[in-house]
Every structure is written in structure tokens, then in C-alpha cells.
Scaffold this motif. Structure first.
Motif, mmCIF file in Angstrom:
data_model
loop_
_atom_site.group_PDB
_atom_site.id
_atom_site.type_symbol
_atom_site.label_atom_id
_atom_site.label_comp_id
_atom_site.label_asym_id
_atom_site.label_seq_id
_atom_site.Cartn_x
_atom_site.Cartn_y
_atom_site.Cartn_z
ATOM 1 N N THR A 71 0.863 -1.181 0.000
ATOM 2 C CA THR A 71 0.000 0.000 0.000
ATOM 3 C C THR A 71 0.899 1.229 0.000
ATOM 4 O O THR A 71 1.900 1.271 0.717
ATOM 5 N N ASP A 130 3.066 0.053 3.630
ATOM 6 C CA ASP A 130 3.138 -1.287 4.215
ATOM 7 C C ASP A 130 3.321 -2.312 3.102
ATOM 8 O O ASP A 130 2.864 -2.106 1.974
ATOM 9 N N TYR A 156 2.994 -6.657 2.310
ATOM 10 C CA TYR A 156 2.364 -7.881 2.791
ATOM 11 C C TYR A 156 2.799 -9.056 1.917
ATOM 12 O O TYR A 156 3.077 -8.883 0.737
ATOM 13 N N GLU A 212 -2.739 0.735 -4.210
ATOM 14 C CA GLU A 212 -2.575 -0.612 -3.679
ATOM 15 C C GLU A 212 -2.193 -1.542 -4.826
ATOM 16 O O GLU A 212 -2.849 -1.541 -5.872
ATOM 17 N N LYS A 267 -9.161 -7.572 0.183
ATOM 18 C CA LYS A 267 -8.275 -6.672 0.922
ATOM 19 C C LYS A 267 -8.471 -6.807 2.428
ATOM 20 O O LYS A 267 -7.506 -6.794 3.198
ATOM 21 N N PHE A 283 -4.755 -7.642 3.687
ATOM 22 C CA PHE A 283 -4.006 -6.516 4.248
ATOM 23 C C PHE A 283 -4.262 -6.410 5.741
ATOM 24 O O PHE A 283 -4.888 -5.468 6.226
ATOM 25 N N THR A 284 -3.814 -7.409 6.493
ATOM 26 C CA THR A 284 -3.964 -7.449 7.944
ATOM 27 C C THR A 284 -2.603 -7.702 8.567
ATOM 28 O O THR A 284 -1.633 -8.063 7.880
ATOM 29 N N LEU A 297 1.465 -8.926 7.392
ATOM 30 C CA LEU A 297 2.290 -7.730 7.282
ATOM 31 C C LEU A 297 3.759 -8.089 7.451
ATOM 32 O O LEU A 297 4.144 -8.786 8.390
#
Length: 706
Positions: free
Chosen positions: A100, A115, A117, A152, A193, A197-198, A202
Motif C-alpha cells: 500500500t 506497508d 504484505y 494498492e 483486501k 491486508f492485515t 504484514l
């Protein structure tokens, strides 16, 4: 001199024609049409010089079709073509990485990642195919967006580690796939997402910058990865010898020790401890190998290697508390012999000890063991008044019409389970819970083997949870073979759990299993089950009917009466037999049209026979309501689909025999005469659904009789 071909004028004409905007599918259609109409390359027959004629006709046909297709699109608006994800990516996706972008920076700095992932988890790959893999992708007529609009990015990889697709998502409904811009279904992207994206996936800076110890070999990271893959296999497919060898080659043994202890693998636990695995390592739930195992042999190995006996897991249970909770007599004995405190508190914030817990379970062998090792009896507690344990072995219950029971908020042969449940009932009959703790959206109270959850803002228990005890061996395959395919399967990412969901009319039944590993169904052990009551239900119309009876408002009451079946009146629960003689009894039933004038009816009816004397109950409707339909005060408790003192069998065996689709609410009054504790009375209302509304079909009475 170059020879002039027959189709040259046509070629020049076509080159000078106006060019329309065509979709990819239309371009393919045109090209295919031309290919299919080219001149045959067969050799001409002798004595027939038609080569030029054949070529000319072929070119004319192609040109004619091309012109038709071209001009057919000149004056038409742009029509986007809907494409599938498989049009872009043919290889199987095995890994996904994503970033992101930091939108707070100026446009020229948009290359800064906020971030990153990364995941190769099967559940994320499946989620990708279920969402983005089924997403409608349409060609876009909009001018290409600036790079800054796509904040993203996903890279997808095949099994060889090659990038097979780059997807860039904007904050609108645009996506770039391999550099080309399209429109998409935003909701599918949002679904993916939210799962990907958690924090679970990460990649933190610490992980990126972590340096390998100087004395470790270069290939240590690969060995760890190989071990992780082997651990993720099903027990029948897992090769523990390989795992132990990976540990010898430098892989961290702690995760392997947790799994080996959980699976009670004594031999592997011994080997891993010899290879310096940490006996006090913890998992995501703060469990150690000692709090995970149910084997006394494995527990002994861990204790001899320095396992902390008083460690508390995420639920604040020690190994001793878990052993008492799971009725594991031999494990309790082992832990006490190794120094476990016989006066261990159930939780640090509780004043209840494990002896209290065992006594509440009414489990004498563990009581005796604790007392032998110095447990102090708690003065002032009357154990006999507390709710005794009901060990519910799920594998013994599943074939007992399980879904039929769950559909009315119960479980087979479990007297104490009913939803929704009145908390005051538990406090009056079973005392206070031995443990209460916060859960997502509410509070869980633990009684014996049973956990009842009261959601925030509600005054009833609306969720029941049962955690399977050791020896209760039920798998996901067992559930499906008996109950059929679930309505849905979904993940609880916070708890690393998978949930099999069965949707019923007014309840949900959920079976929970470990979501951190990918086992086949026949090897996936069920950890717990939950029964959820879905509001609104029968409670609200029952409350209104009780109020109308108290007010004697027969006109409004008629609106709640079943328009076809009417309402049955049954003193002393006389549905169809007399309580004294057992003779068949014809109940009194009034139609909805008769209810408004019921209190003016001076007819003396035979309502049934008295529950003690056996004398006939003969009186007018007004007299009957005043004598037998008690509503003078607020009830002390209420029960759904079961009756206090009668148990759930009265509902399942008698009421539902007459009314298969019925639901029932009982209001219980402890003292109808103040100070006289034997003056209890019960008012029970029976409902059926009619045109999606609950309609009253029965009013039942019961009371103490000398």
C-alpha cells in the motif's frame, strides 16, 4: 517492373478508411473472420487458369466482411467487453505479495511504500480466487489515470516463483492489470483486501532487517521453511523424521514441540527436548506444550525438562485448571505429584480454587486427589446447590436428531441448555458462575462444562458454547457425514479458527476447528461448538401476549391468535390427557373471532380436571382466567422451549407431538402467595409461525398442588 496484384486497389482503399475504436473482443472477431475467408491454397486443376479469379474473390469477401464490421462500429457508442481473470493469468497462483502506498506524500514521492504484505497461505490463495478470481473486469474508456491514483498493488506468482501478474488498484473502481486499465467490481476487491491486508500477513521492518547469526549456515532459512511446510501437513502425511532432521540442520524446534505436544507424540517430544527445544515456548493463545498436551507421558517429559507448572495461558488457566476442567484424573494426579498447588485459583482474579471447581463438577475422584495433596475446603459453599457437570460427548449426540434440537435452541439430552436463557435462572438454581471473562461484543459466564454468552446491551444469554473435552474425537468430516454440508464456512482471522456454519430458522449452529493448518476433513478435529439465537424471536410476541392477558384486553389479544387453529386452554398441562386418571381429555379451543367477547361469555365450560383432587374444573371463561391464568406480577424467570420442573422433554415429546412447528415460552412465578414458597405457578404460551408472524395456539397452566 513490379506486377500489379488484383487486390492492391482494395488494400489502398482499406488503409485510407477511418479507424473506429474497437474492443479487444471485436478485434479478435474481425481477425478471425478474415482468416476464415482467405483464398484456398489448393493447387488449381489443369487447363483451368482461375488463380487470379480465386484470389480476387477471396480478397473481395474479406474486404466486404471487414467493411461491414468496421462501419457497424463507427457510429455506435463504446461497448466495454467483460473479461475474466483467466483471460490475463493462466498459471496457478501460489504466492501473493502486496503493498500500500503512502498517500500523504506529494505526488513525486508516491514510490514510498507504506506497508508490505506477503502470503503463501492456502486460505489466502483460495480467498483470492473466490474474490478477485471471480471479479468482473471490463474494458475502460476512461483516459489512463495517473500513477498516483493506484495506491494498492498486488504481485501474483506461480509455483516457480515467477511474477505472472501485476494488479494495481485505485480508490475508485479502476484496476490496472499488467499496465492496461480496466473497470472492476469494487466489492470483490474490498473482500480480498479485508482478509489480506492485515497484521497477520504484514512484513515488518524488524523481519526485513533481521540478521542471521554469524555462526548459522547460509541455508538455515530454507531449512526452517521446509520444516514449516512439513508441520502444516495432515498428521497422516506429516513426516516427523524429516522435521527432526530439519531441527538438527538448524531449524527452530519450538513450533514443532508445540504441535508434537498437542498431538501427544511422546517420541518426537523427547527428541525435540534433547535438541534443546524450549519447554516453555508459547503459541498465539499463550499456551505452552504443557497446557496443550493431554498425555501424562508427554507432560512428564516436559516437567522433567523444566516446564513451568504454574504458567497460565490466554484464558488464564494453568495446566492443573485445564486438567480439572477436562475431567483428566490421571493428569491431575501427575501435576500434583510434580508440585502443582492444590489450592490453585481458577483464574488470578477469582477467589475460587480448583477444589471448588471439581466440587462444582461433582467429580469425586479429582476432589479426593486434591484433598489428599492438601487442598483446603472452602467454608460456606454448598456444593450440592451448584450446577453439576454435564459432560456432553459430541460424538454421542450427533446422531440424535441434532439439527432438530438446535432449531429450537437446545442440544440433545442436555437439560441446562436453552437459548435465549434468563441469567437469573442460573443464579437462582446453580449459583454464580465460577468464571466470567470478556469476549468480542459481550461477556461469557462459565457454569460447569457450559459457557453462556450475554451480548452487550442484552439482558439474556443468546450464545451457548461448548468446548470439547479430551477423548471427544469429532472431525469436520464426521459433522458433514451426519449433518450434511454446512450453509457456509468462514474464517475468524483473529483467533486462527475456521467455522462450519449451519443456518436454521431462528438459530445458527457453528462448529469450530483449528484454522492454522490445512488438514483434510477426516483429520480436522472439532474444538468447540456454538449455538446462536437470532433476534427477533418468539420472546417479543410472548411478552406482548402476557401483557394483554394481564390487562384482560381480549380485543387486541385476538390479533395474536392463530386465524386457523385458534387457541387451546390447558389447565395443569392437560393437552390431551387428565393428570390424575390418564384418561383422554378434549381441550377447550376458542377461535380468533370468539376471543374479543370471551369475557362476556356466561357459558360454564369443562376445562379439565384438577391436578390433585381430580375434580372437574367447570367455570366461565372470566372465572377461569382469574383462577388459572396468573399474571398479577412480573415473572421470576422465563424459559424458552422447555418448562421448569418438567424439563425440555415436555416440549419435545408432548407439545411438538401436537404442534410440530411450535415454539414455547414459559413464565415462572416463585410465590403467588407472598411468603409461601410452595405457591409457585407457571404460565406457558405456545406459538406457531403463520405468514411470517408468530401466532398464539396454546395457553397452558401449571401450579403446585398439595
Amino acid at each position: 517492373m513490379k506486377r500489379r496484384e488484383h487486390q492492391d486497389p482494395l488494400d489502398n482503399h482499406l488503409r485510407n478508411m477511418p479507424k473506429p475504436t474497437l474492443s479487444k473482443n471485436k478485434e479478435l472477431q474481425i481477425k478471425q473472420t478474415i482468416m476464415n475467408t482467405r483464398a484456398s491454397k489448393q493447387k488449381p486443376k489443369r487447363k483451368m487458369n482461375i488463380k487470379g479469379i480465386t484470389a480476387t474473390f477471396g480478397a473481395l469477401a474479406a474486404a466486404f466482411l471487414f467493411v461491414v464490421l468496421i462501419y457497424g462500429n463507427l457510429d455506435q457508442p463504446f461497448q466495454p467487453t467483460t473479461l475474466a481473470f483467466s483471460d490475463f493469468v493462466e498459471d496457478e497462483v501460489t504466492k501473493i505479495s502486496g503493498v500500500t502506498m503512502d498517500t500523504t506524500h506529494p505526488q513525486e514521492d508516491m514510490e514510498i511504500m507504506k506497508d508490505a504484505y506477503l502470503s503463501e497461505d492456502k486460505e489466502i490463495i483460495e480467498l483470492f480466487y473466490e474474490t478477485i478470481g471471480t471479479m468482473e473486469i471490463r474494458e475502460s474508456e476512461e483516459e489512463l489515470e495517473e500513477d498516483s491514483s493506484f495506491t494498492e498493488v498486488l504481485n501474483i506468482y506461480n509455483k516457480d516463483g515467477d511474477v505472472i501478474g501485476v494488479l494495481e488498484f485505485s480508490q475508485t473502481d479502476l484496476v490496472r492489470i499488467n499496465g492496461e486499465q480496466y473497470e472492476m467490481e469494487t466489492v470483490k476487491w474490498e473482500q480480498f483486501k479485508d482478509g489480506f491486508f492485515t497484521e497477520r500477513y504484514l512484513v515488518t521492518e524488524e523481519e526485513d532487517e533481521e540478521e542471521k547469526p554469524e555462526d548459522q549456515p547460509e541455508e538455515t532459512e530454507d531449512v526452517q521453511e521446509l520444516m514449516e511446510k512439513e508441520l502444516a501437513k495432515a498428521p497422516s502425511q506429516r513426516d516427523w523424521e524429516k522435521i527432526v532432521n530439519h531441527v538438527r540442520e538448524g531449524a527452530n524446534p519450538d513450533k514443532a514441540l508445540l504441535l508434537a505436544a498437542k498431538e501427544n507424540n511422546e517420541s518426537v517430544v523427547a527428541q525435540l527436548l534433547n535438541l534443546e527445544a524450549n519447554p516453555n515456548t508459547v503459541d498465539n493463545n499463550n499456551d505452552t506444550p504443557l497446557t496443550l498436551t493431554t498425555s501424562t507421558q508427554v507432560a512428564a517429559l516436559l516437567l522433567d525438562s523444566g516446564a513451568t507448572i504454574e504458567h497460565r495461558n490466554g484464558r488464564n488457566y494453568t495446566a492443573l485448571v485445564k486438567a480439572v476442567y477436562g475431567h483428566q484424573t490421571e493428569m491431575v494426579k501427575l501435576l500434583l505429584e510434580h508440585g502443582a498447588d492444590p489450592n490453585t485459583l481458577v483464574t488470578p482474579s477469582s477467589d475460587k480454587t480448583v477444589l471448588w471447581m471439581a466440587a462444582k463438577y461433582n467429580f469425586m475422584p479429582i476432589d479426593d486427589l486434591l484433598l489428599e495433596h492438601g487442598a483446603t475446603p472452602v467454608q460456606g459453599y454448598e456444593f450440592s446447590d451448584w450446577m453439576a457437570s454435564e459432560v456432553m460427548f459430541l460424538e454421542e449426540r450427533l446422531d440424535q436428531d441434532f439439527l432438530s434440537y438446535a432449531a429450537i435452541g437446545k442440544l440433545p439430552d442436555i437439560m441446562t441448555v436453552q437459548l435465549p436463557a434468563d441469567p437469573s435462572v442460573f443464579e437462582n438454581q446453580y449459583g454464580l458462575p465460577f468464571e466470567s471473562y470478556e469476549v468480542d461484543g459481550g461477556t461469557a459466564d462459565v457454569y460447569g462444562d457450559h459457557i453462556f454468552i450475554q451480548l452487550d446491551g442484552q439482558d439474556m444469554y443468546s450464545i451457548y458454547r461448548y468446548e470439547l473435552n479430551p477423548g471427544d474425537n469429532v472431525t469436520a468430516a464426521d459433522i458433514e457425514s451426519i449433518l450434511g454440508s454446512p450453509s457456509d464456512i468462514f474464517s475468524n482471522y483473529d483467533m486462527d479458527r475456521e467455522i462450519m456454519l449451519y443456518r436454521l430458522d431462528h438459530y445458527e449452529l457453528r462448529f469450530i476447528y483449528d484454522g492454522t493448518v490445512n488438514y483434510p476433513k477426516e483429520e480436522t478435529a472439532i474444538l468447540a461448538l456454538e449455538l446462536h439465537f437470532n433476534q427477533p424471536g418468539v420472546m417479543e410476541p410472548a411478552r406482548k401476549v402476557r401483557d394483554l392477558l394481564a390487562e384482560r384486553d381480549m380485543t387486541e389479544l385476538a390479533n395474536f391468535v392463530h386465524p386457523e387453529k385458534g387457541v387451546l386452554f390447558a389447565p395443569f398441562l392437560q393437552l390431551y390427557t387428565s393428570p390424575v386418571t390418564g384418561d383422554e381429555h378434549e381441550p377447550i379451543i376458542f377461535s380468533a373471532n370468539e376471543i374479543p367477547k370471551l369475557l362476556d361469555d356466561q357459558t360454564v365450560y369443562h376445562w379439565g380436571d384438577h391436578g390433585a383432587s381430580g375434580l372437574p374444573i367447570e367455570m366461565t371463561p372470566l372465572e377461569f382466567l382469574d383462577e388459572y391464568i396468573y399474571t398479577a406480577k412480573e415473572p421470576d424467570a422465563f424459559y424458552v422451549n422447555q418448562q421448569n420442573l418438567m424439563g425440555p422433554e415436555f416440549f419435545t415429546n408432548h407439545v411438538r407431538e401436537l404442534y410440530p412447528e411450535a415454539h414455547m415460552v414459559q413464565y415462572s412465578f416463585d410465590e403467588t402467595v407472598e411468603g409461601y414458597d410452595l405457591s409457585w405457578m407457571q404460565l406457558t404460551l405456545i406459538f406457531e409461525e403463520y405468514n411470517e408472524e408468530w401466532k398464539l395456539i396454546g395457553i397452558l397452566h401449571n401450579e403446585w398442588t398439595p
